[in-house]
Design a protein around this motif. Structure first.
Motif, PDB file in Angstrom:
ATOM      1  N   THR A  69      39.607  29.126  32.886  1.00 57.66           N
ATOM      2  CA  THR A  69      39.170  29.441  34.302  1.00 57.66           C
ATOM      3  C   THR A  69      40.416  30.116  34.757  1.00 57.66           C
ATOM      4  O   THR A  69      41.628  29.945  34.386  1.00 57.66           O
ATOM      5  N   GLY A  70      40.039  30.886  35.836  1.00 55.75           N
ATOM      6  CA  GLY A  70      41.387  31.523  36.430  1.00 55.75           C
ATOM      7  C   GLY A  70      42.049  30.898  37.540  1.00 55.75           C
ATOM      8  O   GLY A  70      43.048  31.321  38.115  1.00 55.75           O
ATOM      9  N   ASP A  71      41.458  29.653  37.916  1.00 58.33           N
ATOM     10  CA  ASP A  71      42.230  28.969  39.121  1.00 58.33           C
ATOM     11  C   ASP A  71      43.646  28.587  38.914  1.00 58.33           C
ATOM     12  O   ASP A  71      44.424  28.625  39.851  1.00 58.33           O
ATOM     13  N   GLU A  72      43.921  28.223  37.557  1.00 64.58           N
ATOM     14  CA  GLU A  72      45.295  27.703  37.381  1.00 64.58           C
ATOM     15  C   GLU A  72      46.188  28.875  36.749  1.00 64.58           C
ATOM     16  O   GLU A  72      47.388  28.733  36.433  1.00 64.58           O
ATOM     17  N   ALA A  73      45.849  30.083  36.638  1.00 66.25           N
ATOM     18  CA  ALA A  73      46.563  31.260  35.913  1.00 66.25           C
ATOM     19  C   ALA A  73      47.586  31.661  36.421  1.00 66.25           C
ATOM     20  O   ALA A  73      48.818  31.893  35.835  1.00 66.25           O
ATOM     21  N   VAL A  74      47.598  31.667  37.696  1.00 69.60           N
ATOM     22  CA  VAL A  74      48.990  32.333  38.381  1.00 69.60           C
ATOM     23  C   VAL A  74      49.847  31.309  38.526  1.00 69.60           C
ATOM     24  O   VAL A  74      51.204  31.572  38.270  1.00 69.60           O
ATOM     25  N   GLU A  75      49.741  29.934  38.834  1.00 68.09           N
ATOM     26  CA  GLU A  75      50.632  29.135  38.691  1.00 68.09           C
ATOM     27  C   GLU A  75      51.243  28.938  37.439  1.00 68.09           C
ATOM     28  O   GLU A  75      52.349  28.510  37.312  1.00 68.09           O
ATOM     29  N   GLN A  76      50.480  28.937  36.335  1.00 68.28           N
ATOM     30  CA  GLN A  76      50.819  28.674  34.853  1.00 68.28           C
ATOM     31  C   GLN A  76      51.855  29.839  34.657  1.00 68.28           C
ATOM     32  O   GLN A  76      52.947  29.663  33.694  1.00 68.28           O
ATOM     33  N   ILE A  77      51.707  31.130  35.028  1.00 71.70           N
ATOM     34  CA  ILE A  77      52.128  32.238  34.746  1.00 71.70           C
ATOM     35  C   ILE A  77      53.622  32.141  35.441  1.00 71.70           C
ATOM     36  O   ILE A  77      54.746  32.343  34.848  1.00 71.70           O
ATOM     37  N   ARG A  78      53.568  31.748  36.601  1.00 68.86           N
ATOM     38  CA  ARG A  78      54.886  31.632  37.288  1.00 68.86           C
ATOM     39  C   ARG A  78      55.855  30.544  36.662  1.00 68.86           C
ATOM     40  O   ARG A  78      57.003  30.589  36.717  1.00 68.86           O
ATOM     41  N   ARG A  79      55.101  29.485  36.243  1.00 63.23           N
ATOM     42  CA  ARG A  79      56.048  28.227  35.776  1.00 63.23           C
ATOM     43  C   ARG A  79      56.368  28.682  34.257  1.00 63.23           C
ATOM     44  O   ARG A  79      57.776  28.412  33.970  1.00 63.23           O
ATOM     45  N   ASP A  80      55.568  29.294  33.631  1.00 64.90           N
ATOM     46  CA  ASP A  80      56.187  29.403  31.979  1.00 64.90           C
ATOM     47  C   ASP A  80      56.720  30.754  31.720  1.00 64.90           C
ATOM     48  O   ASP A  80      57.290  30.939  30.765  1.00 64.90           O
ATOM     49  N   SER A  81      56.356  31.716  32.617  1.00 62.33           N
ATOM     50  CA  SER A  81      57.179  33.195  32.489  1.00 62.33           C
ATOM     51  C   SER A  81      56.663  33.668  30.888  1.00 62.33           C
ATOM     52  O   SER A  81      57.621  33.889  30.212  1.00 62.33           O
ATOM     53  N   PRO A  82      55.519  33.845  30.621  1.00 67.49           N
ATOM     54  CA  PRO A  82      54.978  34.123  29.245  1.00 67.49           C
ATOM     55  C   PRO A  82      55.356  35.636  29.304  1.00 67.49           C
ATOM     56  O   PRO A  82      55.856  36.548  30.296  1.00 67.49           O
ATOM     57  N   ASP A  83      55.486  36.482  28.130  1.00 68.49           N
ATOM     58  CA  ASP A  83      55.614  37.688  27.769  1.00 68.49           C
ATOM     59  C   ASP A  83      54.750  38.683  28.205  1.00 68.49           C
ATOM     60  O   ASP A  83      54.929  39.709  28.227  1.00 68.49           O
ATOM     61  N   LEU A  84      53.487  37.957  27.923  1.00 70.11           N
ATOM     62  CA  LEU A  84      52.237  38.842  27.897  1.00 70.11           C
ATOM     63  C   LEU A  84      51.015  37.922  28.359  1.00 70.11           C
ATOM     64  O   LEU A  84      50.848  37.049  27.897  1.00 70.11           O
ATOM     65  N   VAL A  85      50.227  38.300  29.073  1.00 69.79           N
ATOM     66  CA  VAL A  85      49.040  38.038  29.480  1.00 69.79           C
ATOM     67  C   VAL A  85      47.885  38.809  29.003  1.00 69.79           C
ATOM     68  O   VAL A  85      47.594  39.703  29.486  1.00 69.79           O
ATOM     69  N   VAL A  86      46.848  38.079  28.446  1.00 63.29           N
ATOM     70  CA  VAL A  86      45.397  38.473  28.072  1.00 63.29           C
ATOM     71  C   VAL A  86      44.492  38.052  28.922  1.00 63.29           C
ATOM     72  O   VAL A  86      44.219  36.961  29.015  1.00 63.29           O
ATOM     73  N   LEU A  87      44.096  39.023  29.983  1.00 68.03           N
ATOM     74  CA  LEU A  87      43.368  38.480  31.022  1.00 68.03           C
ATOM     75  C   LEU A  87      41.838  38.993  31.295  1.00 68.03           C
ATOM     76  O   LEU A  87      41.794  40.305  31.406  1.00 68.03           O
ATOM     77  N   ASP A  88      41.045  38.010  31.248  1.00 66.00           N
ATOM     78  CA  ASP A  88      39.598  38.528  31.411  1.00 66.00           C
ATOM     79  C   ASP A  88      39.283  38.969  32.870  1.00 66.00           C
ATOM     80  O   ASP A  88      39.927  38.187  33.739  1.00 66.00           O
ATOM     81  N   LEU A  89      38.422  39.657  33.136  1.00 59.19           N
ATOM     82  CA  LEU A  89      38.154  40.326  34.332  1.00 59.19           C
ATOM     83  C   LEU A  89      37.380  39.220  35.108  1.00 59.19           C
ATOM     84  O   LEU A  89      37.596  38.867  36.303  1.00 59.19           O
ATOM     85  N   MET A  90      36.302  38.986  34.681  1.00 61.67           N
ATOM     86  CA  MET A  90      35.241  38.004  34.984  1.00 61.67           C
ATOM     87  C   MET A  90      35.442  36.508  34.585  1.00 61.67           C
ATOM     88  O   MET A  90      35.515  36.162  33.526  1.00 61.67           O
ATOM     89  N   LEU A  91      36.187  35.653  35.386  1.00 54.00           N
ATOM     90  CA  LEU A  91      36.437  34.491  35.211  1.00 54.00           C
ATOM     91  C   LEU A  91      35.680  33.689  36.300  1.00 54.00           C
ATOM     92  O   LEU A  91      35.558  33.925  37.227  1.00 54.00           O
ATOM     93  N   PRO A  92      35.213  32.300  35.849  1.00 54.19           N
ATOM     94  CA  PRO A  92      35.043  31.081  37.024  1.00 54.19           C
ATOM     95  C   PRO A  92      36.384  30.854  37.783  1.00 54.19           C
ATOM     96  O   PRO A  92      37.527  31.007  37.318  1.00 54.19           O
ATOM     97  N   GLY A  93      36.116  30.687  38.917  1.00 49.47           N
ATOM     98  CA  GLY A  93      36.923  30.526  39.854  1.00 49.47           C
ATOM     99  C   GLY A  93      37.818  31.772  40.235  1.00 49.47           C
ATOM    100  O   GLY A  93      37.059  32.748  40.658  1.00 49.47           O
TER     101      GLY A  93
END
Length: 235
Positions: A39-63
């Motif tokens: 789901t998309g609800d936790e994505a921003v916070e996880q990116i901020r916390r873990d600092s990945p090098d790449l995000v594969v991000l679906d356009l249509m997500l729950p949340g």
């Protein structure tokens, strides 16, 4: 720690269980450290916390959907983003790029194609990191400052929040003020892995660049259109 010093970390945000697992399996087999969300609800916070090098991000997500996530992430991070969408209309692709996505894939796609795109983007990140380690810096002019060490751009003393593609385009134009670059030439500089992107993508990025430049330097048009040819930078 630079990408060249560790295994690249990838976050997959995809709600379809089969596609999510395929992406995780293929990227893991390619040697990356992979986390995933459905789901998309936790994505921003996880990116901020873990600092990945790449995000594969679906356009249509729950949340929260992919475009909102991309928009929020670009406020604090230049992490590479591959947007995945089942919408094939050009406007959706360009909208994703305008918000700061580095690439896009249309469903259905081969997992091998995803790995290929991921490798190409992460090579660019690694190359930039190595250039930064060697102290490569350029200041284009007194008003416009492009600092490759810090991967930052400022105009009239005001920091600009540019995506990696926007920064490459601006640097190309500003390095040779007055020179007219065709769209094809700008595409070659913006996407150095030679993947296929339409001319309209350049127009989209230039439109974003102009808006950001004008916020720092109101009532001035620094990037000018040359009808039937392309664009030039005129400070």
């Amino acid at each position: 720690m630079s990408v060249s010093e560790h295994k690249a970390r990838v976050l997959v945000v995809e709600d379809e269980p089969r596609l999510n697992q395929l992406a995780v399996d293929y990227l893991s087999s390619a040697g990356y450290l992979v986390d995933s969300l459905k789901t998309g609800d936790e994505a921003v916070e996880q990116i901020r916390r873990d600092s990945p090098d790449l995000v594969v991000l679906d356009l249509m997500l729950p949340g929260k959907d992919g475009l909102d996530i991309c928009r929020e992430v670009r406020q604090f991070s230049d992490v590479a983003i591959i947007m995945v969408t089942a919408r094939v209309e050009e406007i959706d692709r360009l909208l994703g790029l305008e918000l700061g996505a580095d690439d896009y894939l249309c469903k259905p796609f081969s997992p091998r194609e995803l790995v290929s795109r991921a490798k190409a983007i992460l090579r660019r990140v690694k190359r930039h990191s190595e250039e930064t380690d060697t102290g490569s810096t350029q200041a284009s002019s007194d008003a416009l400052q492009i600092d490759e060490n810090r991967y930052s751009v400022s105009l009239m003393g005001r920091e600009l929040a540019l995506t990696p593609v926007e920064m490459r385009l601006l640097k190309t134009l500003a390095d040779q003020p007055g020179r007219v670059f065709s769209r094809d030439q700008l595409l070659d500089h913006a996407y150095i892995d030679n993947r296929v992107v339409t001319d309209r993508a350049v127009d989209s990025h230039i439109r974003n660049l102009r808006r950001k430049l004008e916020q720092a330097y109101p009532d001035q048009t620094l990037i000018r259109s040359v009808y039937g040819v392309g664009y030039k930078y005129e400070p």
